[in-house]
Design a protein around this motif. Sequence first.
Motif, PDB file in Angstrom:
ATOM      1  N   VAL A 216      41.091  35.689  47.577  1.00  0.00           N
ATOM      2  CA  VAL A 216      39.835  35.455  46.856  1.00  0.00           C
ATOM      3  C   VAL A 216      40.173  34.591  45.646  1.00  0.00           C
ATOM      4  CG1 VAL A 216      37.902  36.522  45.618  1.00  0.00           C
ATOM      5  CG2 VAL A 216      38.933  37.703  47.575  1.00  0.00           C
ATOM      6  N   ILE A 217      39.362  33.541  45.445  1.00  0.00           N
ATOM      7  CA  ILE A 217      39.628  32.614  44.347  1.00  0.00           C
ATOM      8  C   ILE A 217      38.339  32.393  43.564  1.00  0.00           C
ATOM      9  CG2 ILE A 217      40.370  30.282  43.718  1.00  0.00           C
ATOM     10  CD1 ILE A 217      41.877  30.310  46.496  1.00  0.00           C
ATOM     11  N   GLY A 218      38.409  32.628  42.264  1.00  0.00           N
ATOM     12  CA  GLY A 218      37.298  32.357  41.359  1.00  0.00           C
ATOM     13  C   GLY A 218      37.640  31.175  40.477  1.00  0.00           C
ATOM     14  N   LEU A 219      36.892  30.095  40.634  1.00  0.00           N
ATOM     15  CA  LEU A 219      37.099  28.893  39.823  1.00  0.00           C
ATOM     16  C   LEU A 219      36.020  28.838  38.747  1.00  0.00           C
ATOM     17  CD1 LEU A 219      37.582  26.306  42.721  1.00  0.00           C
ATOM     18  CD2 LEU A 219      39.378  27.361  41.345  1.00  0.00           C
ATOM     19  N   THR A 220      36.416  28.610  37.524  1.00  0.00           N
ATOM     20  CA  THR A 220      35.431  28.468  36.461  1.00  0.00           C
ATOM     21  C   THR A 220      34.689  27.144  36.589  1.00  0.00           C
ATOM     22  OG1 THR A 220      35.107  28.343  34.066  1.00  0.00           O
ATOM     23  CG2 THR A 220      37.208  27.562  34.898  1.00  0.00           C
ATOM     24  N   GLY A 221      33.413  27.161  36.258  1.00  0.00           N
ATOM     25  CA  GLY A 221      32.642  25.923  36.240  1.00  0.00           C
ATOM     26  C   GLY A 221      33.199  24.924  35.243  1.00  0.00           C
TER      27      GLY A 221
ATOM     28  N   GLU B  39      42.069  46.314  38.548  1.00  0.00           N
ATOM     29  CA  GLU B  39      42.111  47.702  39.023  1.00  0.00           C
ATOM     30  C   GLU B  39      42.018  47.809  40.541  1.00  0.00           C
ATOM     31  OE1 GLU B  39      39.007  49.893  37.091  1.00  0.00           O
ATOM     32  OE2 GLU B  39      39.860  49.580  35.085  1.00  0.00           O
ATOM     33  N   VAL B  40      41.295  46.900  41.188  1.00  0.00           N
ATOM     34  CA  VAL B  40      41.029  47.045  42.625  1.00  0.00           C
ATOM     35  C   VAL B  40      41.788  46.063  43.513  1.00  0.00           C
ATOM     36  CG1 VAL B  40      38.758  48.085  42.217  1.00  0.00           C
ATOM     37  CG2 VAL B  40      38.932  45.611  42.556  1.00  0.00           C
ATOM     38  N   ALA B  41      42.294  44.993  42.953  1.00  0.00           N
ATOM     39  CA  ALA B  41      43.016  43.996  43.750  1.00  0.00           C
ATOM     40  C   ALA B  41      44.473  44.422  43.908  1.00  0.00           C
ATOM     41  CB  ALA B  41      42.945  42.632  43.070  1.00  0.00           C
ATOM     42  N   SER B  42      45.100  43.963  44.987  1.00  0.00           N
ATOM     43  CA  SER B  42      46.532  44.247  45.141  1.00  0.00           C
ATOM     44  C   SER B  42      47.337  43.421  44.143  1.00  0.00           C
ATOM     45  CB  SER B  42      46.995  43.971  46.572  1.00  0.00           C
ATOM     46  OG  SER B  42      46.911  42.596  46.882  1.00  0.00           O
ATOM     47  N   GLU B  43      46.893  42.198  43.893  1.00  0.00           N
ATOM     48  CA  GLU B  43      47.490  41.336  42.869  1.00  0.00           C
ATOM     49  C   GLU B  43      46.377  40.516  42.242  1.00  0.00           C
ATOM     50  OE1 GLU B  43      51.313  39.275  43.617  1.00  0.00           O
ATOM     51  OE2 GLU B  43      51.073  40.032  45.672  1.00  0.00           O
TER      52      GLU B  43
ATOM     53  N   THR C   7      38.654  44.779  47.358  1.00  0.00           N
ATOM     54  CA  THR C   7      39.658  45.806  47.167  1.00  0.00           C
ATOM     55  C   THR C   7      40.886  45.492  48.012  1.00  0.00           C
ATOM     56  OG1 THR C   7      37.935  47.444  46.717  1.00  0.00           O
ATOM     57  CG2 THR C   7      40.111  48.272  47.370  1.00  0.00           C
ATOM     58  N   GLY C   8      42.058  45.563  47.371  1.00  0.00           N
ATOM     59  CA  GLY C   8      43.308  45.352  48.077  1.00  0.00           C
ATOM     60  C   GLY C   8      43.651  43.902  48.369  1.00  0.00           C
ATOM     61  N   LYS C   9      42.896  42.972  47.850  1.00  0.00           N
ATOM     62  CA  LYS C   9      43.129  41.540  48.103  1.00  0.00           C
ATOM     63  C   LYS C   9      43.941  40.915  46.971  1.00  0.00           C
ATOM     64  CE  LYS C   9      40.375  41.345  51.732  1.00  0.00           C
ATOM     65  NZ  LYS C   9      40.872  41.146  53.058  1.00  0.00           N
ATOM     66  N   LYS C  10      44.538  39.766  47.259  1.00  0.00           N
ATOM     67  CA  LYS C  10      45.200  38.958  46.242  1.00  0.00           C
ATOM     68  C   LYS C  10      44.139  38.038  45.653  1.00  0.00           C
ATOM     69  CE  LYS C  10      49.628  39.035  48.569  1.00  0.00           C
ATOM     70  NZ  LYS C  10      50.627  38.251  49.297  1.00  0.00           N
ATOM     71  N   VAL C  11      43.935  38.144  44.341  1.00  0.00           N
ATOM     72  CA  VAL C  11      42.848  37.424  43.675  1.00  0.00           C
ATOM     73  C   VAL C  11      43.415  36.482  42.621  1.00  0.00           C
ATOM     74  CG1 VAL C  11      40.752  37.668  42.280  1.00  0.00           C
ATOM     75  CG2 VAL C  11      41.291  39.374  44.040  1.00  0.00           C
ATOM     76  N   ALA C  12      42.969  35.245  42.662  1.00  0.00           N
ATOM     77  CA  ALA C  12      43.316  34.256  41.643  1.00  0.00           C
ATOM     78  C   ALA C  12      42.039  33.885  40.906  1.00  0.00           C
ATOM     79  CB  ALA C  12      43.944  33.024  42.268  1.00  0.00           C
ATOM     80  N   ILE C  13      42.109  33.920  39.583  1.00  0.00           N
ATOM     81  CA  ILE C  13      40.951  33.571  38.757  1.00  0.00           C
ATOM     82  C   ILE C  13      41.373  32.455  37.816  1.00  0.00           C
ATOM     83  CG2 ILE C  13      39.227  34.395  37.118  1.00  0.00           C
ATOM     84  CD1 ILE C  13      39.879  37.260  38.129  1.00  0.00           C
ATOM     85  N   ILE C  14      40.621  31.370  37.867  1.00  0.00           N
ATOM     86  CA  ILE C  14      40.862  30.251  36.959  1.00  0.00           C
ATOM     87  C   ILE C  14      39.908  30.440  35.788  1.00  0.00           C
ATOM     88  CG2 ILE C  14      40.902  27.748  36.677  1.00  0.00           C
ATOM     89  CD1 ILE C  14      42.857  28.803  38.834  1.00  0.00           C
ATOM     90  N   GLY C  15      40.447  30.777  34.647  1.00  0.00           N
ATOM     91  CA  GLY C  15      39.635  31.008  33.462  1.00  0.00           C
ATOM     92  C   GLY C  15      39.473  32.490  33.158  1.00  0.00           C
TER      93      GLY C  15
END
Length: 131
Positions: free
Chosen positions: A50-55, A19-23, A1-9
């Motif tokens: 926070v970074i989510g990388l797709t397999g 809804e919960v991330a700042s960006e 919550t409130g974090k900058k999140v990058a998602i690959i994929g």
Amino acid sequence: TGKKVAIIGHFPFTPHVREVASETWVLELSPREGDLPAERASDLLPRADVIGLTGTSLLNHTFDDLITYCAPNAYTLILGGTTPLSTAFFDYGIDAVAGTRIVDPEAAARSISQGATFKQIQGKQLLMLVR
């Protein structure tokens, strides 16, 4: 919550993250509406908490570049059905590995041969390894 999140994929949980991330930045090789082009990874990943990388980044050979853009203090995970369940990722700075283990090969093969979506595949177990 409130974090900058990058998602690959693309992942089904992305709307909740928004809804919960700042960006929230979704980076894609083939961007859809609301996505950003993958070329922005070098600008955005260093800024993410926070970074989510797709397999799939392993299959399309983008993982090696993407991991170099991740800030050392970011919580970084690799996830998705194509993610190998290996602790070797921890040597690359990955904090968590989320993937799939087939526990009933016959049920999984039957589901896949019938055209099941990933969610519909029987005989699988979702697992997460944490550093």
